[in-house]
Each structure stands twice: as C-alpha cells, then as structure tokens.
Design an enzyme around this catalytic site. Structure first.
Site, mmCIF file in Angstrom:
data_model
loop_
_atom_site.group_PDB
_atom_site.id
_atom_site.type_symbol
_atom_site.label_atom_id
_atom_site.label_comp_id
_atom_site.label_asym_id
_atom_site.label_seq_id
_atom_site.Cartn_x
_atom_site.Cartn_y
_atom_site.Cartn_z
ATOM 1 C CG HIS A 234 -47.962 91.967 -47.433
ATOM 2 N ND1 HIS A 234 -46.613 91.323 -46.874
ATOM 3 C CD2 HIS A 234 -48.594 92.018 -46.255
ATOM 4 C CE1 HIS A 234 -46.833 90.817 -45.480
ATOM 5 N NE2 HIS A 234 -47.846 91.456 -45.155
ATOM 6 C CB CYS A 235 -49.540 96.030 -52.366
ATOM 7 S SG CYS A 235 -49.891 96.888 -53.977
ATOM 8 N N GLY A 236 -46.425 95.938 -53.885
ATOM 9 C CA GLY A 236 -45.336 96.447 -54.666
ATOM 10 C C GLY A 236 -45.869 97.932 -55.112
#
Length: 114
Positions: A9-11
């Site tokens: 979920h982390c860019g």
C-alpha cells in the site's frame, strides 16, 4: 539474495520494487505487516542498517502518537513496539548481505547498488 521489507500500500515501497525489477535484481519480498518480524529479526535488521530502534520508527503513525510518543523507552521496548505494531516500521527496507538501507529515496537505492 536481496530481501525487501515491503508494504504493497506504500508508494515508496512499490517504487523500490520497480527499481529492482528494472535493474534485473533478484529479490525476496517480506510482507512485514502480514509476517511480523521477531525481536531477533528486527535487531538483525537494525544492525545491518546501523540505526538505533527509534530511527526505524514511523513517528507520525497514529499508534505511535497515541501510545508511545514522549515516553522514555529502552531500545528493547521500542523494538517490542514494532513487533506488536509492525505498521510502525519504516519502509521499504532493502537488505543485501550484511548491509541494509531504508529505501525511500531513489538516489539512495541507486547508490546502494553502485
């Protein structure tokens, strides 16, 4: 083998994996939110990062602010907080042998593989 502590979920974490793919680096993904690292594993990662436990904490996370901020904590207690709440662990982390980096910056990632 390269290991990556990854949060899908982390860019920044996704960008890190894209870099490794483009560089044809083989790696193993550790989804640390699903497979919580043990105290020993986190201690090993911290040694490779050459950081103190507080330096691996995401200090703007709600869990940190509500439960730990402004408390005097030992290194062991901080590591235990990360074991209890792995969302507190800064990401992504790239581990290569006995070295590791927090891979949030592309320049840092490129330098790590130079």
């Amino acid at each position: 083998m390269i290991e990556v502590y990854h949060n899908p979920h982390c860019g920044k974490s996704r960008n890190c994996l894209a870099f490794l793919e483009n560089a044809n680096q083989e790696y193993t993904i550790i989804k640390y939110l699903e497979e919580t690292p043990s105290t020993d594993e986190l201690t090993s990662v911290l040694t490779k990062l050459k950081l103190k436990p507080i330096d691996l904490i995401r200090q703007k996370e709600k869990i940190w602010i509500e439960n730990y901020k402004n408390q005097e904590m030992t290194d062991e207690a901080i590591i235990q907080a990360m074991v209890n709440h792995p969302i507190l662990i800064e990401r992504p982390i790239i581990i290569k042998g006995n070295e590791a980096i927090i891979a949030r910056d592309m320049d840092k990632i490129e330098a790590f593989f130079s």
